[in-house]
Design an enzyme around this catalytic site. Structure first.
Site, short mmCIF file in Angstrom:
data_model
loop_
_atom_site.label_atom_id
_atom_site.label_comp_id
_atom_site.label_asym_id
_atom_site.label_seq_id
_atom_site.Cartn_x
_atom_site.Cartn_y
_atom_site.Cartn_z
N THR A 220 1.23 -1.22 -0.12
CA THR A 220 -0.09 -0.50 0.04
C THR A 220 0.83 1.28 -0.23
O THR A 220 1.70 0.77 0.61
CB THR A 220 -1.07 0.22 1.26
OG1 THR A 220 -1.57 -0.78 1.10
CG2 THR A 220 -1.78 1.11 1.62
N GLY A 274 -5.70 -3.89 7.49
CA GLY A 274 -7.30 -2.66 7.83
C GLY A 274 -8.40 -2.43 8.67
O GLY A 274 -8.46 -1.63 8.70
N1 ASP Z 1 -4.58 -1.39 4.94
C1 ASP Z 1 -4.67 -2.03 3.17
C2 ASP Z 1 -5.48 -2.71 3.61
O1 ASP Z 1 -6.47 -3.78 5.12
C3 ASP Z 1 -3.39 -2.83 2.99
C4 ASP Z 1 -1.78 -2.40 2.92
O2 ASP Z 1 -1.64 -1.48 4.00
O3 ASP Z 1 -0.72 -3.21 3.37
O4 ASP Z 1 -6.28 -3.28 2.58
#
Ligand code: ASP
Length: 355
Positions: A220, A274
């Site tokens: 991300t 998340g």
């Molecule tokens: N936070 C993101 C999600 O859960 C994934 C990530 O940060 O790697 O969609």
């Protein structure tokens, strides 16, 4: 009165000449430092099981170079008088266009072998915000989040509706296949295999799913910035979790969870599991500690990442900035792709813990 020699007079003359120069240089430096508004930017490219042993030197260098390019692109926007929102967007675009990260090109695969992306952006001056979730045909989701903020009367648009809005704003829709990468496809197949085995062996499905999350969704992207007008901003963009189903939406587009900005406290972009970041309202909690408990961003960030998330199994990290240009980048995973640059410090790029 004792007479002073010619040489003594020359020496005294030279001494006073240099001390005048010295004082005026020091005064000038002080004056510019005092009057100059600091500018600063930090970016991340995801947190998770990022270990040195998994990298060849070439691969590590390629990641570092991309992080450097993104942070310096964002910084040059600020340096040319651009807003923190523009800087955040520019830095995130570089990362979205790179297959290395789980955003835009390189986004992870859903259970159905497609890509569904989430993004959000927020401006600290007035708490304006825009977000999109579950979009499949937007090349740079952060740009659409920005359009939602600037050109719509809403904060979050999802799926087909968000794409309709994109078209109404003149954004071209792209084929979902442009986000395909071989390495993410392999991750999907591995993830499916692991979940199948966990089910067959009657293992704790939730625990298996949590383990998978740390391993397979890294990448991300996000940015936080402070501009010459003293305004901070934050943005986050992601493909979410590998193997996600049923229109799952993560924290990245949720204002207060994955992204938050308020000039009275701080700006935060998050990366990690998340579901935990939503439940613990991570980005807003950090800024609330700064605003109401007078904590530094470093203290507030550390508390939420280490003391709130860690004990409940929430893995990930955040980047934080305040209006003085302080930056903090705590994470509780093995590594986090990250970089920063300020008007008083050179570019820093980090991947692993303790560097
Ligand atoms: N936070 C993101 C999600 O859960 C994934 C990530 O940060 O790697 O969609």
């Amino acid at each position: 009165m004792k007479k002073i020699s010619f040489y003594q007079r020359v020496a005294i003359g030279l001494l006073s000449f240099f001390s005048v120069i010295n004082i005026s240089v020091a005064e000038q430096k002080h004056a510019t430092e005092a009057s100059a508004q600091p500018i600063a930017i930090a970016i991340h490219g995801g947190a998770g099981t990022i270990e040195k042993a998994k990298f060849t030197p070439e691969r590590e260098n390629a990641y570092r170079a991309k992080l450097k390019q993104a942070v310096e692109t964002g910084y040059s926007v600020l340096d040319n008088g651009g807003s923190s929102i523009d800087a955040v967007t520019a830095a995130i675009n570089i990362l979205e266009n790179s297959p290395f990260f789980n955003a835009g090109k390189g986004a992870v695969y859903t259970f159905d072998e497609t890509h569904e992306m989430d993004a959000s952006i927020m401006f600290g001056k007035n708490r304006q915000a825009g977000a999109v979730s579950g979009v499949k045909r937007i090349e740079n989701p952060i740009n659409l989040a920005r359009l939602v903020m600037d050109e719509s009367v809403h904060v979050m648009l999802s799926g087909q509706g968000a794409e309709q809005f994109a078209q109404s704003q003149g954004l071209a829709l792209v084929d979902n296949k442009i986000f395909d990468t071989e390495h993410r496809y392999k991750s999907l197949l591995n993830a499916k295999e692991k979940m199948k085995k966990a089910k067959q062996n009657n293992k704790d499905y939730r625990a298996a799913h949590d383990a998978l999350n740390v391993e397979y969704k890294v990448g991300t992207v996000g940015a936080v910035a402070l501009d010459a007008q003293g305004n901070i901003a934050a943005g986050t963009s992601t493909g979410g979790m590998t193997n996600k189903r049923f229109g799952r939406i993560g924290d990245a587009p949720v204002i207060g969870a994955g992204t938050f900005a308020d000039n009275r406290s701080c700006a935060v972009s998050a990366t990690g599991h998340g579901e935990y970041f939503i439940r613990y309202n991570v980005a807003a909690d950090i800024c609330a500690r700064v605003q109401y408990q007078n904590k530094s961003i470093a203290q507030a960030g550390k508390e939420v990442i280490d003391e709130v998330l860690m004990p409940v199994g929430g893995t990930g990290g955040v980047i934080i900035i305040d209006t003085q240009g302080n930056i903090s980048m705590p994470f509780n995973t093995k590594g986090m792709y990250r970089a920063k640059k300020t008007s008083t410090t050179p570019t820093y790029v980090g991947i692993f813990a303790n560097e």
